[in-house]
Scaffold this active site. Sequence first.
Site, short mmCIF file in Angstrom:
data_model
loop_
_atom_site.label_atom_id
_atom_site.label_comp_id
_atom_site.label_asym_id
_atom_site.label_seq_id
_atom_site.Cartn_x
_atom_site.Cartn_y
_atom_site.Cartn_z
CB CYS A 57 -0.90 -0.03 1.23
SG CYS A 57 -1.79 1.51 1.53
CE1 TYR A 183 -5.31 2.00 -4.97
CE2 TYR A 183 -3.85 3.91 -4.97
CZ TYR A 183 -4.12 2.60 -4.60
OH TYR A 183 -3.20 1.88 -3.87
#
Length: 315
Positions: A57, A183
């Site tokens: 992440c 994203y």
Amino acid sequence: MGQLVEGQWHEGWYDTKTNGGNFVREEAGFRDWIENKPGARFTPESGRYHLYVSLACPWAHRTLIFRQLKQLKEHIDITIVCPDMLSQGWKFGIPEPLFGYSKLHQLYTQAKADYTGRVTVPVLWDKKTQTIVSNESADIIRMFNSAFNSLTGNDIDYYPLALREVIDEWNTFIYPNINNGVYRCGFATTQEAYEEAYESLFAALDKVDHHLATHRYLAGPVLTEADWRLFTTLIRFDAVYVGHFKCNQKRVADYQHLNGYLKELYQMPGIKETTDFYHIKRHYYFSHNMINPTQVVPVGPDLDLESNHGRGDLN
């Protein structure tokens, strides 16, 4: 992938239909603060806090970098989740050390039994009050930047008062267009939403590349949090976002100044050790089976991050 609803786990992907195919990121659910002042609920103490992270992440990666840069490794211990995030969300390979939990969402309901929201990393846990201090990476890195200085003696400041305005300006520009922009490309469910995010992403990368032609770092000659917030997206870009998220106009390797800048940051002491390309590729390609239903993880690309960055004497 899923979320908690009043303390109960529910499987499900992001709801993009109500947003015209656009991915909209949820705000962090825990936003408390560690402060070195009398009467504070959370105060800096060695061994009091535990950091839960994913090596995949980019948001969690920020906190690992600041833990390294600010010499907090001996003061704040960590637990790393598995790279695979499937029906139960983030999971632990072995039971985590504080409660023996196997799933991260159990930690959220330990802190708040009726919690509703996404279960994300990083998580900064307080062992003394048995709760989550914060799951907002932007806040955690600022706590790490200054709250523990009296313990470590490390006074390096990545958010100096004199540069805060310019740092905030860069953060405000980079977050929606680049950090979250990749994203917005990858999780878009309409052509229009994807193309809008794609155009914003590459316009922003072009702007940053142009800026770095005459500036050593984003805020000038001084390395700041804005650089590290950008770094964690750039380091994943060619390995994941180009292919998996369809961010394929250019690679970072194709940008003269961005590429040198990325190499320079990656080669700084301790930064390579916070970066794990196995976890990065495994998580995205294996976990996002709505994007990559075969779950095949690519072998490449070969990344040239340790050769001469060639940035000369920029200020």
